[in-house]
Scaffold this active site. Structure first.
Site, short mmCIF file in Angstrom:
data_model
loop_
_atom_site.label_atom_id
_atom_site.label_comp_id
_atom_site.label_asym_id
_atom_site.label_seq_id
_atom_site.Cartn_x
_atom_site.Cartn_y
_atom_site.Cartn_z
N HIS A 184 0.80 -1.23 0.00
CA HIS A 184 0.00 0.00 0.00
C HIS A 184 0.84 1.27 0.00
O HIS A 184 0.39 2.31 -0.49
CB HIS A 184 -1.01 -0.03 1.14
CG HIS A 184 -2.16 -0.94 0.80
ND1 HIS A 184 -2.26 -2.22 1.27
CD2 HIS A 184 -3.21 -0.77 -0.03
CE1 HIS A 184 -3.33 -2.79 0.77
NE2 HIS A 184 -3.93 -1.94 -0.03
N CYS B 208 -9.79 -3.30 -10.37
CA CYS B 208 -9.29 -2.10 -9.71
C CYS B 208 -7.95 -2.34 -9.01
O CYS B 208 -7.43 -1.45 -8.34
CB CYS B 208 -10.31 -1.54 -8.73
SG CYS B 208 -10.67 -2.66 -7.37
N ARG C 295 1.86 -10.17 -0.92
CA ARG C 295 1.99 -9.08 -1.90
C ARG C 295 3.02 -8.04 -1.50
O ARG C 295 3.47 -7.24 -2.33
CB ARG C 295 0.63 -8.41 -2.15
CG ARG C 295 0.06 -7.76 -0.92
CD ARG C 295 -1.39 -7.33 -1.13
NE ARG C 295 -1.52 -5.94 -1.52
CZ ARG C 295 -2.67 -5.28 -1.61
NH1 ARG C 295 -3.81 -5.92 -1.37
NH2 ARG C 295 -2.71 -4.02 -1.95
N ARG D 111 -15.75 2.04 -1.65
CA ARG D 111 -15.56 0.74 -1.00
C ARG D 111 -15.63 0.95 0.51
O ARG D 111 -14.97 1.85 1.03
CB ARG D 111 -14.20 0.17 -1.38
CG ARG D 111 -13.93 -1.17 -0.71
CD ARG D 111 -12.65 -1.77 -1.19
NE ARG D 111 -11.48 -1.14 -0.61
CZ ARG D 111 -10.22 -1.52 -0.88
NH1 ARG D 111 -10.00 -2.49 -1.76
NH2 ARG D 111 -9.21 -0.92 -0.33
N ARG E 181 -10.76 4.08 -1.73
CA ARG E 181 -10.31 3.32 -0.55
C ARG E 181 -10.61 4.14 0.71
O ARG E 181 -9.76 4.89 1.18
CB ARG E 181 -8.81 3.04 -0.64
CG ARG E 181 -8.39 2.07 -1.72
CD ARG E 181 -6.88 1.83 -1.65
NE ARG E 181 -6.46 0.64 -2.34
CZ ARG E 181 -5.92 0.62 -3.57
NH1 ARG E 181 -5.74 1.74 -4.23
NH2 ARG E 181 -5.56 -0.53 -4.12
N ASN F 16 -4.72 -7.31 -6.68
CA ASN F 16 -3.60 -7.30 -5.73
C ASN F 16 -3.75 -8.43 -4.72
O ASN F 16 -2.81 -9.18 -4.45
CB ASN F 16 -3.56 -5.97 -4.95
CG ASN F 16 -3.48 -4.77 -5.84
OD1 ASN F 16 -3.08 -4.90 -7.00
ND2 ASN F 16 -3.87 -3.62 -5.35
N ASP F 17 -4.93 -8.53 -4.17
CA ASP F 17 -5.16 -9.58 -3.18
C ASP F 17 -5.48 -10.91 -3.84
O ASP F 17 -5.06 -11.96 -3.34
CB ASP F 17 -6.30 -9.18 -2.23
CG ASP F 17 -5.79 -8.24 -1.15
OD1 ASP F 17 -4.71 -8.52 -0.59
OD2 ASP F 17 -6.45 -7.23 -0.88
N GLU G 223 -11.73 -10.68 -4.64
CA GLU G 223 -10.31 -10.75 -4.31
C GLU G 223 -9.97 -11.94 -3.41
O GLU G 223 -8.81 -12.16 -3.07
CB GLU G 223 -9.84 -9.44 -3.67
CG GLU G 223 -10.66 -8.97 -2.49
CD GLU G 223 -10.24 -7.60 -1.98
OE1 GLU G 223 -9.17 -7.09 -2.35
OE2 GLU G 223 -11.00 -7.02 -1.17
C1 PEP Z 1 -6.85 -5.24 -4.51
O1 PEP Z 1 -6.69 -6.09 -3.63
O2 PEP Z 1 -6.55 -5.44 -5.70
C2 PEP Z 1 -7.38 -3.91 -4.19
C3 PEP Z 1 -7.68 -3.05 -5.12
O3 PEP Z 1 -7.53 -3.61 -2.88
P1 PEP Z 1 -6.33 -3.16 -1.91
O4 PEP Z 1 -5.12 -2.95 -2.76
O5 PEP Z 1 -6.76 -1.91 -1.23
O6 PEP Z 1 -6.21 -4.31 -0.99
MG MG Z 2 -7.61 -5.82 -1.72
#
Ligand code: PEP
Ligand code: MG
Length: 610
Positions: free
Chosen positions: A222, A535, A498, A365, A329, A487-488, A464
Site C-alpha cells: 500500500h 481495480c 503481496r 468501498r 479506498r 492485488n489480493d 479478491e
Molecule cells: C486489490 O486487492 O486489488 C485492491 C484493489 O484492494 P487493496 O489494494 O486496497 O487491498
Molecule cells: Mg484488496
C-alpha cells in the site's frame, strides 16, 4: 539487472524477475553506485539521501577494523553530548508546562545519557563484534528494553518508552539525521527507509520534490500504491541498502526501472535528463487523447476510471481523463487519528466526491482496515497472520457501529451523485448477506428518522478472495457488479505475500491459474448480466492491458498517473486479437512463458508506452 545509464533507457522494465545481488562499490565512496530494487512508482528525482529510521527498523550494519574502535566511540560520545544539549534545550522550553513528576521524568531521560554502564557495554560489544557503533548501540538498547519488559514493576516497564525516545535521538545524531521528522524540506530529497508505514507516507503528501526508497515492499504494497497516488517516484525492495548509504549523499532515484543511483556521474544525470524529457514529450502526446473514450480499434468500449485514496487527488484524477472513480479506498479516512472520523466529516468528503464525479460514477468501498492498513482508532489486536486475519468486511462485521455509521454516510451522499458501493474481502455468500442485512437495517433507521437517502444504491463486491471467485456464478446473482482486486486475488491464489520483496518474482499475474480464475469471474458476471471491472494495480500496468481487454472486462480503474497510458494502450489494441492471446495463455502451463508472451504482445502494439 545492474545497468549503466546508457543501457537504462533500453531496460525492458521486467519487474517480476528474481532479485539480482546488489553490486556495492565500497573502496571509493564518491564512485557511482547502483542499487536495483522494484519499480514502484514512475518518475525520476535527483536529490539528496535522507535516511528515515524508526527504532524498530533494522540499523545500518558495517564491519569495522580494530583501529576504528576509538573513532566509533568518539562518534558515540559526541552523539550523547548532542542529545544532552538537545534535551536541555527542550527542557528549557517546556519546563514551565511540566508538573513536578513530568520534570523528574525529563531528568531521568538525561540520566540515561550519563549512565557509565551504557558506555561500558557499547565498548565491549564494539570490541567483540567489530561492527559500527549505531548497530551496537541499537542492540544494547533493545536488550535493555527487553530486560525492563520482563520486570514486575509497571513503573520500570513504562520507562521503556522514555528510553526508546532518548535512544532515537542518539541514533539520529549518530546517523547525522538533523530532525526526527524528515518531512520538512525545501530541496529534493529521497527518503530511504527500511519500511515506510502508511502514516509515514501520508506525511509527504503534496511534497512534489520527494521520492521514496524502501528496503522492503513490492509493487502492490500500500505504500507503493500511495506513492503512485501522490505522484511521488518510488523504488521498493532495495534489500539491505540502508547500511550502505549516508545522509546527504547525492543520488538519482529512477522509479521507472527500480534503480537508486548514488553519486551519479554527469553522464548518468545527463541520461536521466534525456529520459525525463522523453517522458514529458510522451505525456504531452497523451494529453491529446485525454477527452477521448477508451475504445479498441475494433470498437470495444472500456470504462477507464481512477482509484482514489485521499480527496486531494481529485484534481489529478479529473485532469487525467478518468471517467469517474472505480475504487475509493475509504480506509484512508481513518488513518493517523485516534478517533474515527465523525459522520459529518465523512459525509462532506463523499459529497465532494459525488459532485466532482458527475456524470460518472464513484465506487465507494467500505473500509478495508487491517493487514498493512493499520489504524489507531480501533483497539489493535495482534495477529500472527494479519493478511489472513480480521480485515475488510470481517472487521466491519465485528465493529458493527463503525460500519453502520459509514453505511449511513454512503447512503445519504449517494443522493447527490452517481455513488455505488462495494464490500472488500468478501469470501462467500453468508458474509455478503450479513453485510446486506446491516445495510437494510441502516436504511430502515434512516426511513424511520425521515432522513433522505438513495434507496436503490447499487451494491457490488470486490472479487479478491479465491473462495468467492470460485462461486462467482452464485455471487453474481446477488450483486450489481464485481470489481476484481487483483492485488489480493493474486496474493491469495498464489500464496505470495503481496508486500514481500524476497518472493516478489513469484507474484505473477500471468500465472495460468490466475488467468483461469479471472476468466471464470468475467464469464460468470456476463452470464448473470452484470458488469465487471478490475481495480487492482494490474489495471494500471500496460504490460497486462492486452490480457485484461482480451478477458472482456468492462472497466479498468487505476492510479490517475497511469490513465493516459492505459487509454492509449486500449486504443491501440484489437479486442479480437487480445481474445486470441488470452486463449493461448489459458492453455500455457508455464507462468514465465505467459508473462513473456503478454509483454511481447504489448511491446509489439505500443512499445513506447512500456
Ligand atoms: C486489490 O486487492 O486489488 C485492491 C484493489 O484492494 P487493496 O489494494 O486496497 O487491498
Ligand atoms: Mg484488496
Amino acid at each position: 539487472m545492474l545497468a549503466d545509464c546508457s543501457s537504462l533507457i533500453d531496460f525492458d522494465g521486467v519487474q517480476f524477475m528474481k532479485h539480482q545481488p546488489l553490486i556495492v562499490v565500497r573502496e571509493d565512496s564518491k564512485k557511482e553506485r547502483h542499487y536495483q530494487g522494484i519499480a514502484a512508482a514512475p518518475g525520476i528525482l535527483e536529490g539528496k539521501i535522507m535516511l528515515h529510521l524508526a527504532m524498530e527498523q533494522s540499523m545500518p550494519l558495517r564491519k569495522i577494523q580494530k583501529i576504528d574502535i576509538a573513532s566509533e566511540m568518539e562518534r558515540f560520545e559526541k552523539a550523547l553530548r548532542l542529545t544532552q544539549q538537545e534535551l536541555l534545550e527542550i527542557k528549557k522550553h517546556v519546563i514551565p508546562c511540566l508538573d513536578a513528576h513530568e520534570a523528574a521524568l525529563f531528568d531521568a531521560h538525561l540520566l540515561v545519557l550519563e549512565d557509565p554502564d551504557l558506555l561500558k557495554e557499547v565498548l565491549e560489544l564494539l570490541r567483540r563484534d567489530l561492527i559500527n557503533v549505531e548497530h551496537v548501540f541499537d542492540i544494547v538498547i533493545k536488550q535493555f528494553c527487553d530486560s525492563l519488559n520482563k520486570k514486575e514493576s509497571s513503573y520500570l516497564r513504562e520507562r521503556i518508552v522514555d528510553i526508546k525516545d532518548v535512544s532515537r535521538r542518539i541514533l539520529n545524531h549518530l546517523l547525522g539525521k538533523p530532525k526526527l521528522q524528515p518531512i520538512d524540506h525545501d530541496e529534493p530529497i529521497i527518503i530511504v527507509a527500511n519500511t515506510l508505514t502508511l502514516s509515514d507516507a501520508v506525511m509527504v503528501y503534496g511534497k512534489k520534490q520527494t521520492a521514496f526508497a524502501t528496503e522492503t515492499g513490492s509493487q502492490t504494497s500500500h505504500t507503493a500504491i500511495l506513492a503512485r497516488a501522490f505522484g511521488i517516484p518510488a523504488v521498493v525492495g532495495l534489500r539491505h541498502v540502508l547500511g550502505e548509504l549516508k545522509n546527504g549523499e547525492p543520488a538519482v532515484l529512477d522509479g521507472y526501472h527500480g534503480l537508486l543511483i548514488i553519486n551519479p556521474t554527469y553522464k548518468s544525470v545527463g541520461g536521466y535528463q534525456l529520459m525525463h524529457a522523453a517522458q514529458q514529450d510522451l505525456h504531452k502526446d497523451l494529453e491529446k487523447i485525454r477527452d477521448m473514450p477508451a475504445t479498441t480499434q475494433d470498437g470495444r468500449r472500456i470504462t477507464l476510471s481512477a482509484n482514489l485514496e485521499l480527496p486531494g487527488e481529485l484534481d489529478d484524477i479529473f485532469s487525467s481523463g478518468a471517467e469517474g472513480i472505480g475504487l475509493y479506498r475509504t480506509e484512508f479516512l481513518y488513518l493517523n487519528r485516534l478517533t474515527p472520523p465523525e459522520e459529518e466529516e465523512q459525509y462532506e468528503v463523499l459529497c465532494t466526491i459525488a459532485k466532482r464525479c458527475r456524470p460518472y460514477h464513484a465506487i465507494v468501498r467500505t473500509f478495508d482496515i487491517g493487514a498493512d492498513k493499520l489504524i489507531y482508532c480501533l483497539p489493535s489486536v495482534k495477529e500472527v497472520n494479519p493478511s489472513l486475519g480480521c480485515r475488510g468486511i470481517r472487521l466491519a462485521l465485528q465493529h458493527k457501529e463503525l460500519f453502520k455509521a459509514q453505511l449511513r454516510v454512503i447512503l445519504r451522499a449517494a443522493k447527490l451523485g452517481n455513488i455505488r458501493m462495494m464490500y472488500p474481502m468478501i469470501s462467500g455468500i453468508e458474509e455478503l448477506r450479513e453485510a446486506n442485512a446491516i445495510l437494510e437495517e441502516v436504511k430502515q433507521e434512516l426511513r424511520h428518522k425521515k432522513i433522505s437517502f438513495k434507496e436503490d444504491i447499487e451494491v457490488g463486491i470486490m472479487m479478491e478472495v479465491p473462495s468467492a471467485a470460485m462461486i462467482a456464478d452464485l455471487m453474481a446473482r446477488e450483486v450489481s457488479f464485481f470489481s476484481i482486486g487483483t492485488n489480493d486475488l493474486v496474493q491469495y491464489l498464489t500464496s505470495v505475500d503481496r508486500g514481500n520483496e524476497s518472493i516478489s518474482y513469484l507474484y505473477n499475474p500471468a500465472h495460468p491459474g490466475v488467468i483461469r480464475i479471472l476468466k471464470m469471474i468475467v464469464d460468470a458476471a456476463h452470464a448473470a448480466g452484470i458488469w465487471v471491472g478490475v481495480c487492482g494495480e494490474l489495471a494500471g500496468d500496460p504490460r497486462f492491458t492486452p490480457l485484461l481487454v482480451g478477458l472482456g472486462v468492462n472497466e479498468l480503474s487505476a492510479s490517475a498517473i497511469f490513465i493516459p497510458r492505459i487509454k492509449k494502450a486500449i486504443q491501440s489494441l484489437d479486442f479480437s486479437t487480445c481474445q486470441d492471446l488470452v486463449a493461448q495463455m489459458l492453455n500455457e502451463g508455464n507462468a514465465t512463458k505467459n508473462y513473456n508472451r503478454c509483454v511481447a504482445f504489448a511491446h509489439n502494439e505500443y512499445g513506447a508506452l512500456l
